[in-house]
Design an enzyme around this catalytic site. Structure first.
Site, PDB file in Angstrom:
ATOM      1  N   SER A 151       0.860  -1.178   0.000  1.00 16.06           N
ATOM      2  CA  SER A 151       0.000   0.000   0.000  1.00 16.06           C
ATOM      3  C   SER A 151       0.895   1.226   0.000  1.00 16.06           C
ATOM      4  O   SER A 151       2.056   1.169   0.431  1.00 16.06           O
ATOM      5  CB  SER A 151      -0.883   0.022   1.252  1.00 16.06           C
ATOM      6  OG  SER A 151      -1.527   1.278   1.430  1.00 16.06           O
ATOM      7  N   TYR A 164      -2.288  -0.660  10.376  1.00 15.75           N
ATOM      8  CA  TYR A 164      -2.330  -1.023   8.958  1.00 15.75           C
ATOM      9  C   TYR A 164      -1.059  -0.574   8.247  1.00 15.75           C
ATOM     10  O   TYR A 164      -0.422  -1.346   7.517  1.00 15.75           O
ATOM     11  CB  TYR A 164      -3.561  -0.393   8.306  1.00 15.75           C
ATOM     12  CG  TYR A 164      -3.696  -0.688   6.828  1.00 15.75           C
ATOM     13  CD1 TYR A 164      -4.250  -1.888   6.396  1.00 15.75           C
ATOM     14  CD2 TYR A 164      -3.281   0.241   5.874  1.00 15.75           C
ATOM     15  CE1 TYR A 164      -4.382  -2.156   5.032  1.00 15.75           C
ATOM     16  CE2 TYR A 164      -3.415  -0.022   4.518  1.00 15.75           C
ATOM     17  CZ  TYR A 164      -3.969  -1.224   4.107  1.00 15.75           C
ATOM     18  OH  TYR A 164      -4.083  -1.490   2.763  1.00 15.75           O
TER      19      TYR A 164
END
Length: 262
Positions: A151, A164
């Site tokens: 990501s 995350y």
């Protein structure tokens, strides 16, 4: 032009395993792989969802496409998944290591349970799948390509994403470390680092007023289209990228540049 595209970016003869294939990015990558000529295994916890998708992709492309139950947080499940795919399609030579989750919270509100769930899926689960795939590729002497979904939050950070972002930063370094060691077996390891694409994980936020405001503040002023992930994935999966390994490729219309630059 068609000849050079086929020469460099065809997946004909490849066996592709896509984890987290029940929706969103995983489903998109599975469809792209089959359209590029690969036989494809869709893997996810929700077998009922991927069985229909697998049948639809097979009917559309004429490729062999199967659905396999997989929980990346369970080592036995990972082993069983690869056994099933090998029996049906042959040795997996391309992995779209895509299973992931997020629990958005402020750092002071995160719990150990949130941390463990996120890390077990996003980092340890990716490691499990990548290591299993690499071992089997090496044992079969076929080499291959592992593409981890990281990501842009593995490259920079934003609020309410401490756990995350940490898990995805781990995926970026896992990618580089494995690439360094596995090249001698003919196994390439790369990562794609998507910016904001609408998926089940973030759909509610991105459709909210705050989400729309955030998207308008990005360089592209919009979320990415899932189809815009196909070309980066196919490039890294195909033999045309045979000298590319250890790369964490942002697919984000330069959003990560703004993240890092402040």
């Amino acid at each position: 032009m068609s000849n050079i595209l086929n020469e460099h970016f065809s997946l004909t003869g490849k066996v592709v395993l896509i984890t987290g294939a029940s929706s969103g990015i995983g489903e998109q990558l599975a469809r792209a792989a089959a359209r590029a000529g690969a036989d494809v295994a869709l893997a996810a916890r929700r077998l009922d969802k991927i069985e229909k998708t697998a049948a639809d992709i097979a009917a559309e492309t004429g490729q062999k496409v199967i659905a396999v139950k997989l929980d990346v947080t369970d080592g036995d499940s990972v082993t069983a998944c690869f056994d099933t795919v090998e029996a049906a399609l042959g040795t997996v030579t391309v992995v779209g290591n895509n299973a992931g989750m997020a629990i958005p919270k402020w750092a002071l509100e995160d719990t150990e349970e949130d941390w463990d769930r996120t890390m077990n899926t996003n980092l340890k689960g990716v490691w499990r799948v990548a290591q299993t795939a690499a071992k089997r590729m090496a044992d079969a002497g076929v080499g291959g390509s592992i593409i981890n979904t990281a990501s842009i939050l593995g490259l920079g950070v934003s609020p309410q994403q401490t756990t995350y972002a940490t898990s995805k930063a781990g995926v970026v370094h896992l990618t580089k470390a494995m690439a360094l060691e596995l090249g001698r077996f003919g196994v390439r390891v790369n990562a794609i680092c998507p910016g904001y694409f609408v998926t089940e994980i973030n759909e509610e936020f991105l459709s909210s007023d705050n989400g729309q405001k955030m998207l308008r503040s990005t360089p592209a002023r919009r979320a990415g289209k899932l189809s815009e992930l196909e070309a980066p994935f196919l490039m890294l999966a195909a033999d045309g990228a045979s000298f590319i390994s250890g790369v964490a490729l942002p697919v984000d219309a330069c959003h990560s540049i703004k993240l890092v630059g402040g």
